[in-house]
Motif scaffolding. Sequence first.
Motif, mmCIF file in Angstrom:
data_model
loop_
_atom_site.group_PDB
_atom_site.id
_atom_site.type_symbol
_atom_site.label_atom_id
_atom_site.label_comp_id
_atom_site.label_asym_id
_atom_site.label_seq_id
_atom_site.Cartn_x
_atom_site.Cartn_y
_atom_site.Cartn_z
ATOM 1 N N GLU A 1 61.123 -24.334 -11.238
ATOM 2 C CA GLU A 1 59.973 -25.184 -11.193
ATOM 3 C C GLU A 1 58.582 -24.236 -11.713
ATOM 4 O O GLU A 1 57.876 -24.953 -12.178
ATOM 5 N N SER A 2 58.538 -23.324 -10.846
ATOM 6 C CA SER A 2 57.421 -22.504 -11.102
ATOM 7 C C SER A 2 57.378 -21.988 -12.298
ATOM 8 O O SER A 2 56.183 -21.973 -13.061
ATOM 9 N N GLU A 3 58.225 -21.503 -12.911
ATOM 10 C CA GLU A 3 58.150 -20.915 -14.472
ATOM 11 C C GLU A 3 57.845 -22.207 -15.506
ATOM 12 O O GLU A 3 57.208 -21.924 -16.502
ATOM 13 N N LEU A 4 58.575 -23.257 -14.988
ATOM 14 C CA LEU A 4 58.251 -24.354 -16.034
ATOM 15 C C LEU A 4 56.726 -24.898 -16.019
ATOM 16 O O LEU A 4 56.186 -25.170 -17.317
ATOM 17 N N LEU A 5 56.005 -25.045 -14.906
ATOM 18 C CA LEU A 5 54.824 -25.298 -14.645
ATOM 19 C C LEU A 5 53.976 -24.229 -15.124
ATOM 20 O O LEU A 5 52.860 -24.599 -15.896
ATOM 21 N N SER A 6 54.313 -23.069 -15.129
ATOM 22 C CA SER A 6 53.164 -21.755 -15.704
ATOM 23 C C SER A 6 53.695 -21.816 -17.343
ATOM 24 O O SER A 6 52.491 -21.778 -17.950
ATOM 25 N N SER A 7 54.674 -22.174 -17.800
ATOM 26 C CA SER A 7 54.911 -22.157 -19.330
ATOM 27 C C SER A 7 54.105 -23.434 -19.783
ATOM 28 O O SER A 7 53.252 -23.275 -20.944
ATOM 29 N N LEU B 1 53.664 -37.813 -16.456
ATOM 30 C CA LEU B 1 52.332 -37.747 -16.545
ATOM 31 C C LEU B 1 51.348 -37.360 -15.502
ATOM 32 O O LEU B 1 50.414 -36.985 -15.482
ATOM 33 N N TYR B 2 51.966 -37.560 -14.118
ATOM 34 C CA TYR B 2 51.593 -36.944 -12.947
ATOM 35 C C TYR B 2 51.231 -35.380 -13.143
ATOM 36 O O TYR B 2 50.243 -34.884 -12.811
ATOM 37 N N THR B 3 52.286 -34.749 -13.412
ATOM 38 C CA THR B 3 52.393 -33.296 -13.750
ATOM 39 C C THR B 3 51.317 -32.901 -14.707
ATOM 40 O O THR B 3 50.533 -31.998 -14.469
ATOM 41 N N LEU B 4 51.211 -33.411 -15.801
ATOM 42 C CA LEU B 4 50.394 -32.929 -17.025
ATOM 43 C C LEU B 4 48.971 -33.265 -16.543
ATOM 44 O O LEU B 4 48.194 -32.390 -16.903
ATOM 45 N N HIS B 5 48.772 -34.189 -15.774
ATOM 46 C CA HIS B 5 47.247 -34.484 -15.336
ATOM 47 C C HIS B 5 47.027 -33.331 -14.433
ATOM 48 O O HIS B 5 45.711 -33.083 -14.754
ATOM 49 N N HIS B 6 47.653 -32.852 -13.501
ATOM 50 C CA HIS B 6 47.444 -31.939 -12.646
ATOM 51 C C HIS B 6 47.313 -30.684 -13.020
ATOM 52 O O HIS B 6 46.442 -29.646 -12.864
ATOM 53 N N LEU B 7 48.024 -30.636 -14.300
ATOM 54 C CA LEU B 7 47.807 -29.105 -14.933
ATOM 55 C C LEU B 7 46.889 -29.269 -15.905
ATOM 56 O O LEU B 7 46.365 -28.111 -16.520
ATOM 57 N N ARG C 1 46.409 -30.765 -18.764
ATOM 58 C CA ARG C 1 46.799 -30.644 -20.158
ATOM 59 C C ARG C 1 46.146 -32.060 -20.860
ATOM 60 O O ARG C 1 45.917 -32.899 -20.264
ATOM 61 N N ASN C 2 45.874 -31.354 -22.093
ATOM 62 C CA ASN C 2 45.161 -32.608 -23.032
ATOM 63 C C ASN C 2 46.365 -33.299 -23.854
ATOM 64 O O ASN C 2 47.364 -32.619 -24.545
ATOM 65 N N TYR C 3 46.549 -34.260 -23.587
ATOM 66 C CA TYR C 3 47.756 -35.281 -24.044
ATOM 67 C C TYR C 3 47.385 -36.593 -24.372
ATOM 68 O O TYR C 3 46.397 -37.131 -23.790
ATOM 69 N N THR C 4 48.150 -37.248 -25.042
ATOM 70 C CA THR C 4 48.090 -38.623 -25.724
ATOM 71 C C THR C 4 49.488 -39.163 -25.347
ATOM 72 O O THR C 4 50.445 -38.632 -25.870
ATOM 73 N N VAL C 5 49.521 -40.540 -24.863
ATOM 74 C CA VAL C 5 50.890 -41.074 -24.674
ATOM 75 C C VAL C 5 50.988 -42.078 -25.817
ATOM 76 O O VAL C 5 49.901 -43.191 -25.692
ATOM 77 N N LEU D 1 68.666 -38.712 -13.285
ATOM 78 C CA LEU D 1 68.845 -37.703 -12.162
ATOM 79 C C LEU D 1 67.986 -36.487 -12.186
ATOM 80 O O LEU D 1 67.946 -35.709 -10.958
ATOM 81 N N ASP D 2 67.085 -36.047 -13.135
ATOM 82 C CA ASP D 2 66.243 -35.002 -13.246
ATOM 83 C C ASP D 2 64.697 -35.256 -13.575
ATOM 84 O O ASP D 2 64.514 -35.692 -14.550
ATOM 85 N N LYS D 3 63.985 -35.249 -12.387
ATOM 86 C CA LYS D 3 62.399 -35.731 -12.531
ATOM 87 C C LYS D 3 61.700 -34.563 -13.650
ATOM 88 O O LYS D 3 60.504 -35.186 -14.099
ATOM 89 N N TYR D 4 62.472 -33.688 -13.872
ATOM 90 C CA TYR D 4 61.596 -32.502 -14.647
ATOM 91 C C TYR D 4 62.189 -32.471 -15.878
ATOM 92 O O TYR D 4 61.663 -31.706 -16.994
ATOM 93 N N TRP D 5 62.920 -33.488 -16.432
ATOM 94 C CA TRP D 5 63.748 -33.470 -17.736
ATOM 95 C C TRP D 5 62.562 -33.453 -18.787
ATOM 96 O O TRP D 5 62.661 -32.791 -19.510
ATOM 97 N N PHE D 6 61.921 -34.546 -18.760
ATOM 98 C CA PHE D 6 60.889 -34.335 -19.705
ATOM 99 C C PHE D 6 59.966 -33.331 -20.215
ATOM 100 O O PHE D 6 59.759 -32.856 -21.088
ATOM 101 N N LEU D 7 59.409 -32.904 -18.957
ATOM 102 C CA LEU D 7 58.485 -31.813 -18.978
ATOM 103 C C LEU D 7 59.364 -30.511 -19.443
ATOM 104 O O LEU D 7 58.833 -29.801 -19.919
ATOM 105 N N ARG D 8 60.457 -30.440 -19.071
ATOM 106 C CA ARG D 8 61.363 -29.198 -19.526
ATOM 107 C C ARG D 8 61.399 -29.306 -20.961
ATOM 108 O O ARG D 8 61.415 -28.418 -21.888
ATOM 109 N N GLN D 9 61.657 -30.417 -21.626
ATOM 110 C CA GLN D 9 61.878 -30.891 -23.085
ATOM 111 C C GLN D 9 60.686 -30.205 -23.905
ATOM 112 O O GLN D 9 60.512 -29.712 -24.873
ATOM 113 N N ILE D 10 59.498 -30.739 -23.175
ATOM 114 C CA ILE D 10 58.125 -30.365 -23.808
ATOM 115 C C ILE D 10 57.932 -28.933 -23.947
ATOM 116 O O ILE D 10 57.509 -28.435 -24.979
#
Length: 493
Positions: free
Chosen positions: A81-87, A238-244, A246-250, A469-478
Amino acid sequence: HKWKRRQFMPHRRIIRCSFIPLLFHYTIQFHFFLLQLTRTKSFILNNNYISKQYSKTSNLRHKMNGRMNAHDENNDDKNEESELLSSLSSSTSRLILHFDINETILVGDEAGGDTREDCLNKMIAKSAFVQLPSPRIHSTLEHTEQAVPTHWYDGSPISGDNAPSLHTDWDWPQGCCPYYRTSFKKRAKQFTSTDGKAYLPLYHQLDQALSHRTSHHQSALPHNHPFHHMLPSFFHTLYTLHHLKRNYTVVLRTFGTDLQDVALAISDFARGKHPLYPHFTDASLILHNESLFRGRWICNDPTTTITTSTSSSCDDEYKKYHYQLSQNEIVIARTDDDIVQLLESKKICGIQDDYPFWSQQNCVPWAGKPVWVTPPPPQSSSLVTTTPNNELSADNAKSDYHHHVFFDDNIHNDPTDSIVAVRYCDNNDKNKTNPREETKKMFTSLNGNDTICMQGKHVVRVPTIDPILDKYWFLRQIALAEKKVVEDGSYCF
């Protein structure tokens, strides 16, 4: 008395003892036969006791090992998780995230006739691969939809009680296709009650994963609120990108009529009404009606009759049409460049795409939901680099690359059948350092094979059981998409 060894019993050693009479010793010998009779029973009882004690010890050992393994897994999860958020935090590209709605972030479309149970069964059926009856049958949809499979992809019979694990990878097993793409597709809504009964435990796990995350959190929202049908991993993204920061559009994309319901759910999420994120607020994510559009493919020549395409090649066909956005029957954007500028100016918006046209063209990729791909600028190779002090480099700070990523469960590794139409901006002007400096960009549609090449970079197939089953799945794909664009670029042809 001191007893000595007897000559007639050379093998027995008499224990010296001053307080045991000789008579007692012979009495024990006399009853030896009786003791032998009970020995077997005593042996069994003793071994049962030992087995029970060993079982308890083993169970305790397994529990301790399980706790240790769980502890190690928790540490691994935290490190991952730490590596993912760092990336994700180290990249400064602008994310334009296109999310299909039905069966990608929404499970159950009551208005469309599919209950949550129907959708869960279909999701499992899409990842349950079967062997094609004949090696001469090609794995494209036009060939598999008439196939009558008899075995799962590992060779076990469909009629049996056992089935292999689901296959959610992009590449298909050789000579196989999803159960959902065969003649048994009509059974998909009852899959775990018929041929897929072996997957019933997974069905309950998925159902619990969706229910568990809401049942333990009190909410004043009604039971039929869209929250209860949407993937928690979508809101976590959305919650994670907001706290990171990140500039994004949905960009919400759908062929159906579910935009209003999803708009309500996301707006309530942005107002702090989601039971899992009660303290999250972001007014920019509130989706208003003026940000909802209707997308349609329009024939360039009104006198030309729309023809049906059966080929994945779009060299001739796609040039006859253009895509435009309208609102209340008023055209808002007529060209690809106008549409891209409109979408990228929003924080969130929604598009109802042109299903009748895609269906009429036999679901060829170029006629589906468009996503717009531009090549990364030359400094994109430094999008995720940092200075020795772990600070963003100057190139990163100035990066303005807009990275479009389309998530959809109906993307296939099939050049003749895909729901996403990749509109590609080819800029061959080497004198320009940034293709976005052009006042107008020209886009062309990719054929089926080139569309497949965009998998993992700009289009991502969603095996929905994974993000459930994995709440980080979309973030990992991004994060993986950003990495691939940096390493390989947007091109592969």
